[in-house]
Enzyme design. Structure first.
Site, PDB file in Angstrom:
ATOM      1  N   SER A   1     -16.938  42.092  45.965  1.00 39.83           N
ATOM      2  CA  SER A   1     -15.780  42.550  46.736  1.00 39.83           C
ATOM      3  C   SER A   1     -15.265  43.832  46.097  1.00 39.83           C
ATOM      4  O   SER A   1     -15.534  44.104  44.928  1.00 39.83           O
ATOM      5  CB  SER A   1     -14.669  41.506  46.702  1.00 39.83           C
ATOM      6  OG  SER A   1     -14.048  41.488  45.428  1.00 39.83           O
ATOM      7  N   ASP A   2     -14.526  44.623  46.865  1.00 39.72           N
ATOM      8  CA  ASP A   2     -13.733  45.652  46.205  1.00 39.72           C
ATOM      9  C   ASP A   2     -12.586  44.919  45.506  1.00 39.72           C
ATOM     10  O   ASP A   2     -12.382  43.718  45.707  1.00 39.72           O
ATOM     11  CB  ASP A   2     -13.207  46.701  47.199  1.00 39.72           C
ATOM     12  CG  ASP A   2     -12.823  47.993  46.489  1.00 39.72           C
ATOM     13  OD1 ASP A   2     -12.621  47.965  45.251  1.00 39.72           O
ATOM     14  OD2 ASP A   2     -12.714  49.037  47.152  1.00 39.72           O
ATOM     15  N   TRP A   3     -11.842  45.633  44.684  1.00 41.04           N
ATOM     16  CA  TRP A   3     -10.834  44.965  43.848  1.00 41.04           C
ATOM     17  C   TRP A   3      -9.663  44.472  44.721  1.00 41.04           C
ATOM     18  O   TRP A   3      -8.739  45.203  45.041  1.00 41.04           O
ATOM     19  CB  TRP A   3     -10.377  45.910  42.748  1.00 41.04           C
ATOM     20  CG  TRP A   3     -11.161  45.782  41.470  1.00 41.04           C
ATOM     21  CD1 TRP A   3     -10.645  45.588  40.225  1.00 41.04           C
ATOM     22  CD2 TRP A   3     -12.592  45.804  41.282  1.00 41.04           C
ATOM     23  NE1 TRP A   3     -11.668  45.487  39.293  1.00 41.04           N
ATOM     24  CE2 TRP A   3     -12.858  45.617  39.911  1.00 41.04           C
ATOM     25  CE3 TRP A   3     -13.683  45.940  42.149  1.00 41.04           C
ATOM     26  CZ2 TRP A   3     -14.151  45.576  39.388  1.00 41.04           C
ATOM     27  CZ3 TRP A   3     -14.960  45.903  41.633  1.00 41.04           C
ATOM     28  CH2 TRP A   3     -15.182  45.724  40.280  1.00 41.04           C
ATOM     29  N   GLY A   4      -9.773  43.225  45.116  1.00 40.05           N
ATOM     30  CA  GLY A   4      -8.731  42.652  45.966  1.00 40.05           C
ATOM     31  C   GLY A   4      -9.066  42.701  47.440  1.00 40.05           C
ATOM     32  O   GLY A   4      -8.178  42.642  48.275  1.00 40.05           O
ATOM     33  N   SER A   5     -10.350  42.772  47.783  1.00 37.93           N
ATOM     34  CA  SER A   5     -10.675  42.816  49.212  1.00 37.93           C
ATOM     35  C   SER A   5     -11.043  41.449  49.775  1.00 37.93           C
ATOM     36  O   SER A   5     -11.369  41.333  50.953  1.00 37.93           O
ATOM     37  CB  SER A   5     -11.793  43.839  49.479  1.00 37.93           C
ATOM     38  OG  SER A   5     -13.041  43.391  49.004  1.00 37.93           O
TER      39      SER A   5
END
Ligand code: BGC
Length: 700
Positions: free
Chosen positions: A219-223
């Protein structure tokens, strides 16, 4: 592995590390940004690591790399990253960023390559192989449709299937299938109603299904937003969730969580942590889903020498070779946009040079957000000129403008700049954009920076007024631009004799610039995206929606469809300021007649290119295909092959360009597949998308 151990593999255990099971000898995965160098240590808790040896090679940004049109340099660039990642103990480099440059306003354009999927595909493959041949995983990002920063966390992007297939996906497909990328990062935004990272169509159907991707989706950071969706729809590794909680946390277990013990920490609150464990316990049908994710993660770990007894290469840090690569990419990626009356190259016999503009002394490595690099050193434009000229030439400096929030033209600074310009033989004006105001504060991100788009396409800080005044005071002015993506040069470019684009040229940028200005290096960079004359001409703004659908902030339809970049300008007959593929040289090239040899579903095109000038140089021979007649509306022309050739004065070489079936196809939405319509195609070969020198045709 126990169920708990498997789930432990699926999520971060600190800011940039994940997994790790001591009982089984499985180490943690260490990631780092990317994409222009290995990021300074953030520590397990984003607080940094005191005394870390983390000042490394700061490579030119991805715009510069793309402007080289030299896939070999993509490989060299990736090699530096992979090698420095090894030295720093990183397993995955979070890059390259390959989103399409759709609007000039995207704050992260500086991290991306191009508006053209073919150019992206060619450059990204070398980059990935370069990283991965060092035994480190690249992580191609941000998949998909993450083409702006405004509302990046939840904008819902709609586009036609054809635009997706023809424009937005080919770079990712090439990264996976030709580059063999081990990892891919899902983006923040939504796509057709569902978060991209948890998007069954993008992840399961296309990436893991059609393309056969066997690596891991991070994931992207917090996606990640939902346990079930993430479990089912393709996320293998969840990173960076709930950043705010982490930043403000007093929970010490969060930072103490190591490979040794899956202790309870705030990371256990991730969607793919305790919540996933509960879900799988309740629903054993999820077990194969879990196993698949763990296998993907392990597969990347085997590929990167983390398991199975093979050892990480030691890597190198700040080696002379790495610095030489940074220099070479900058030299080849600088683009000479204008050179009236052959003002450049400058002669060393010049007596006085006035260097004007704060960008001449500004260091850029630490700017821009997650793409920051702490450079071992950074040669600014002013320093580069001093290195080039020594005491031979008098160099004066005037700041001209201030890089500061809300700054407009300052009459005092303009007056000083004008005086310096008048007193000099030649002016080297160094301006353009910047990453932000104060790089130590995320809230000071501006212009070319993560988390924010640019307010407009104009030169900031009152530079239009300043350049106009400087050019009037001394017409022998070379304007040098820094920045990511296109910028509006219209107010003054008519009066400019020489214009040079240097992007963010990395730690050796100032030296590279000086080499180009004084002719030690003959420029050979070509624009990887169009410079519109004004923002309103850009297709995302003219036909599409930006930053959102009127009346609905969090929705957006790419109504310009496949007509992105030069596909729009050429088809809709809009004159750009500078065309895609444009870039001048200090020599001239002659293009010989084309020989077009058709095959069943392909063609070979060859021609002779000759250096007709007095100095050695390199030319990027660009081949565009035009479909004469089609059932659907197709772009006026599309880039389908290119080659960079180096030629000594008088030398000629034969360039052979191969076109496969994909050079002629379009994506048929009805049939849900690529089709090659029989008929006549034109082959256009030239020095830019608007400087076609030879044409041929074939019937397929
Ligand atoms: C960015 C990614 C980056 C990650 C880790 C995110 O905010 O979008 O590109 O890799 O942070 O720093």
């Amino acid at each position: 592995m126990t169920l708990e151990e498997k789930v432990h593999m699926l999520h971060a255990n600190s800011a940039f590390a994940a997994g790790g099971i001591q009982r089984l000898g499985i180490p943690e995965i260490m990631t780092s940004d990317g994409p222009h160098g290995v990021r300074p240590e953030q520590g397990r808790d984003w607080k940094g690591v005191k005394g870390a040896n983390d000042a490394g090679t700061y490579l030119p940004n991805n715009n510069t790399l793309a402007s080289t049109w030299n896939p070999d340099l993509g490989y060299a660039y990736g090699t530096v990253l992979g090698s420095e990642a090894n030295f720093r103990g990183k397993d995955i480099i979070l890059g390259p960023g390959i989103n399409i440059i759709r609007t000039p306003l995207n704050g992260r354009n500086f991290e991306y390559l191009s508006e053209d999927p073919f150019l992206i595909s060619k450059m990204v493959v070398g980059y990935i192989r370069g990283v991965q041949d060092q035994g480190v995983s690249a992580c191609v990002k941000h998949y998909a449709a993450n083409n702006q920063e405004t509302h990046r966390n939840d904008i819902d992007v709609e586009m036609s299937e054809r635009a997706l297939r023809e424009i937005y996906l080919p770079g990712f497909k090439a990264a996976i299938q030709q580059g063999g990328a081990y990892s891919l990062m899902g983006s923040y935004n939504k796509f057709r109603g569902t978060y991209a990272t948890e998007n069954a169509y993008l992840m399961n159907d296309v990436l893991k299904g059609e393309w056969g991707f066997k690596g891991l989706v991070m994931s992207d950071w917090g996606s990640v937003h939902n346990t079930q969706e993430a479990l089912h729809n393709g996320t293998d590794l969840e990173m960076g969730t709930d950043l705010e909680l982490m930043y403000n946390s007093t929970d010490q277990t969060a930072t103490a969580s190591t490979a040794n013990a899956p202790t309870k920490s705030l990371y256990d609150r991730f969607y793919l942590a305790d919540a996933a464990l509960e879900a799988i316990k309740k629903d054993p049908k999820l077990l194969p889903v879990l196993d698949d994710k763990v296998r993907r993660i392990l597969r990347v770990m085997y590929a990167t020498n983390m398991l199975g007894g093979t050892k990480r290469k030691p890597g190198a840090y700040n080696s002379k070779e790495h610095q030489a690569t940074a220099l070479r990419v900058a030299e080849e990626g600088i683009v000479l946009l204008k050179n009236e009356g052959n003002m450049l190259p400058l002669k060393k016999s010049v007596k006085t040079i006035a260097v004007i503009g704060e960008n001449a002394t500004r260091e850029n490595g630490m700017g821009g957000g997650s793409a920051q690099v702490k450079p071992k050193y950074e040669i600014t434009a002013l320093q580069g000129l001093k290195n080039e000229l020594g005491d031979q030439v008098k160099i004066t400096y005037a700041q001209g403008y201030k890089i500061a929030r809300g700054q407009k033209a300052d009459p005092q600074l303009i007056a000083e700049a004008v005086a310096a310009a008048k007193a000099a033989d030649v002016v080297v004006y160094v301006g353009g954009s910047t990453h932000g105001y104060d790089y130590s504060k995320w809230s000071d991100n501006a212009y070319d920076a993560e988390g924010t788009d640019k307010p407009d396409m104009k030169m900031p800080f009152g530079q239009d007024e300043l350049i106009t005044a400087v050019q009037k005071a001394n017409p022998n002015t070379v304007v040098v631009l820094l920045g990511g993506g296109p910028i509006d040069v219209t107010p003054w470019v008519g009066q400019t004799k020489a214009l040079v684009e240097t992007w963010y040229p990395g730690m050796e940028g100032g030296n590279a610039l000086a080499h180009v200005l004084f002719g030690d290096v003959n420029p050979s960079g070509k624009l990887p995206f169009t410079f519109p004359a004004k923002l309103e001409d850009s297709p995302a703004h003219k036909l599409g929606e930006y930053p959102s659908t009127p009346g609905n902030e969090l929705k957006q339809t790419y109504k310009e469809d496949i007509f992105v970049g030069y596909r729009y300008f050429d088809t809709y007959k809009v004159a750009p300021q500078f065309a895609f593929g444009h870039g001048l040289s200090y020599t001239t090239f002659d293009y010989g007649k084309l020989t077009v040899t058709p095959g069943a579903q392909r063609a070979t095109v060859s021609l002779t290119v000759r250096n007709t000038g007095k100095v050695a140089g390199a030319e990027v021979v660009q081949l565009y295909v035009k479909d004469e007649q089609s059932a659907v509306k197709r772009p006026e022309k599309e880039l389908k092959a290119f080659e960079k050739v180096s030629l000594k004065p008088g030398e000629s070489k034969t360039v052979t360009l191969k076109l496969g079936a994909d050079a002629f196809q379009y994506y048929d939405e009805g049939k849900k597949q690529w089709v090659l319509e029989p008929g006549k195609f034109q082959v256009l070969v030239g020095s830019s998308s608007r400087d076609i020198r030879q044409t041929g045709s074939l019937t397929l």
